[in-house]
Design an enzyme around this catalytic site. Structure first.
Site, PDB file in Angstrom:
ATOM      1  N   SER A  42       0.827  -1.206   0.000  1.00  0.00           N
ATOM      2  CA  SER A  42       0.000   0.000   0.000  1.00  0.00           C
ATOM      3  C   SER A  42       0.864   1.258   0.000  1.00  0.00           C
ATOM      4  CB  SER A  42      -0.971  -0.031   1.168  1.00  0.00           C
ATOM      5  OG  SER A  42      -1.953   0.971   1.046  1.00  0.00           O
TER       6      SER A  42
ATOM      7  N   GLU B  92     -11.804   6.341   7.777  1.00  0.00           N
ATOM      8  CA  GLU B  92     -11.098   7.601   7.987  1.00  0.00           C
ATOM      9  C   GLU B  92      -9.691   7.619   7.404  1.00  0.00           C
ATOM     10  OE1 GLU B  92      -8.336   7.809  10.229  1.00  0.00           O
ATOM     11  OE2 GLU B  92      -8.455   5.685  10.690  1.00  0.00           O
TER      12      GLU B  92
END
Length: 516
Positions: A131, A378
């Site tokens: 990622s 979030e």
């Protein structure tokens, strides 16, 4: 504390040759395979090496053969140093077990793995990515037939099998890539065209083109580059400019993050500073970016600067709810650490809210069933109903651009309008170093052991939730403490609709509750 070099380009480039050597011949004993919320990750060498890749692939092959899972496995990775090699090693192991493999020639975004599985071209996938982690890191994640991150039942099985093969590498079956292709076990599909065409059914590109808004898009050296190019060409987006074509596994063109490390995080103001500068200079109305595997988004606007992910999610939910009034998807999904302004917007739009633990795998069922209109977290991940069951940064960036095109307003202004209607939350997340003893203590808290807690910061305690850290719900506020699974820190989240001073009080009293 923020590092003095945050926001600056790195002076020293990481030693790529050394890391490559470590991948093939780790100088320390390789760690055991451990699947977290998104697969196994670690620093190249003992944390993630060629043996990890082969052992995980053999574990997946064993599981597929045992459970008679039919279909081709899509294998690929992002633009990291050893991603291509990792994908090829996995392909060779899977083919060595007689399984058919799809091995694209280009790096593949995480949402595209999900799209290909849900389109039934693949039955599962192995994705070589870490990622937005620093470039020294590498990893592998497995997605099953649901298209989303694997659940704990599957990952536990992969862990068990993979760790056996780590100890018994001689039992890993392997053939060369040339031999696999010769046996027609490995093919190289195009993964751009179908995804880009389908994206056009979710995003109103004609509206974006017509708006004339000037947009700057940045792949952050990652997999989104050819997909952004294809979208721009197919939908004739002359007002959209891709402002960086750079791809380098050192990622030395990305400014250092808050801690002085290279981290390709599109939601952090430090790596995003060049894009923020572009929009603040007035050259562009909007700037969007994805992390290297394109599952997270970042955006900045001329009037608002960098958008906090929570703000962007609120604007997206309100827009989607208004746009899809007749949709059967009547629920908004959010993780436990995501803003509760989503709850107020959802209530006003006639939607229910589904709160889940951290990890996009908890949204898979709701997205597959069509229950969730939007799912968001979030940390800048989101997807929508009737789309992929992974986070999709490409979708998010273009959706935000569509919203600006449709409303003629800046995203920051739209968020302000929502706060005027439903309240203005103040939100924070603080990472605090702790001892292993404190982390163990936090994991021992239960709803029963905290039943004495009746009031915090002058607000009544309404509910306590455990299972993924401890979350305390107050009348107009909440706070959450989650021990990190990989670092000696706890993550303390808090939000209140009663202002900054009240937030400080919650932090102060909340820390005392948990002894941190």
């Amino acid at each position: 504390m923020t590092d003095i070099n945050a926001g600056k380009l790195p002076v020293k480039t990481i030693d790529l040759k050394m890391l490559e050597t470590e991948f093939y011949n780790p100088s320390n004993q390789p760690v055991k395979v451990k699947f977290g919320t998104s697969g196994h990750r670690g620093e190249l060498g003992a944390g993630f090496c060629a043996l990890h890749a082969k052992a995980i692939a053999q574990a997946v092959a064993k599981m597929h053969l045992e459970e008679n899972i039919k279909g081709k496995i899509l294998v690929g990775g992002d633009t990291r140093l050893m991603s291509k090699v990792t994908a090829e090693l996995c392909a060779c192991v899977l083919a060595g077990n007689g399984l058919e493999v799809l091995l694209p020639k280009i790096p593949v975004p995480t949402p595209v793995f999900s799209y290909e599985i849900l389109s039934k071209r693949a039955c599962a996938s192995l994705n070589g990515t870490a990622s937005h982690n620093p470039p020294q890191d590498m990893g592998l994640k497995y997605n099953p037939s649901t298209g989303g991150p694997a659940d704990s039942v599957i990952t536990s099985k992969i862990e068990k099998y993979a760790n056996y093969y780590m100890e018994n590498p001689g039992e890993i079956k392997f053939i060369s890539l040339e031999e696999a292709k010769k046996r027609n076990l490995v093919s190289e599909p195009d993964v751009i065209e179908n995804y880009v065409k389908a994206l056009g059914e979710k995003i109103n590109f004609a509206l974006i083109k017509k708006s004339g808004l000037k947009a700057a898009l940045h792949p952050m050296g990652g997999t989104s580059l050819p997909f952004l190019q294809a979208v721009k060409a197919k939908y004739k987006l002359d007002n959209v400019e891709i402002v960086s074509m750079l791809q380098n596994p050192s990622f030395n063109f990305i400014p250092l993050d808050h801690d002085g490390k290279t981290r390709m995080d599109p939601s952090s103001k430090y790596p995003m500073s060049p894009l923020i500068d572009l929009v603040m200079s007035g050259k562009y109305d909007f700037a969007g970016a994805c992390d290297p595997d394109a599952d997270r988004f970042g955006a900045a606007t001329a009037k608002g600067g960098l958008l906090p992910p929570n703000h962007a999610l609120c604007v997206m939910l309100d827009y989607l709810a208004a746009k899809n009034k007749s949709s059967s998807a009547r629920c908004a999904g959010r993780t436990i650490g995501t803003t509760h302004l989503i709850d107020r917007i959802a209530a006003a739009r006639g939607l229910s809210v589904e709160e889940v633990n951290v990890g996009f795998k908890y949204f898979v069922d709701g997205l597959l069933s069509g229950r969730l209109l939007m799912a968001g977290e979030e940390s800048a991940g989101m997807s929508v109903t009737n789309w992929v069951t992974e986070k999709d940064g490409l979708l998010a960036v273009f959706l935000l651009l569509e919203i600006m095109s449709a409303t003629g307003q800046d995203i920051a202004g739209l968020y302000k309008q929502l706060t005027e209607l439903y309240g203005n939350p103040v939100y924070t997340r603080v990472d605090m170093p702790v001892t292993d003893e404190v982390k163990a203590k936090l994991k021992g808290f239960t709803e029963e052991s905290l039943s004495y807690l009746k009031e915090v910061a002058g607000e009544k305690v309404l509910k306590i939730r455990t299972g993924d850290g401890v979350k305390v719900y107050l009348e107009e506020s909440w706070f959450l403490v989650r021990p990190s699974g990989t670092e000696a820190i706890v993550k303390f989240y808090a939000e209140t609709f009663k202002g900054e001073e009240h937030l400080s009080k919650i932090l102060e009293e909340g820390k005392k509750v948990f002894g941190i």
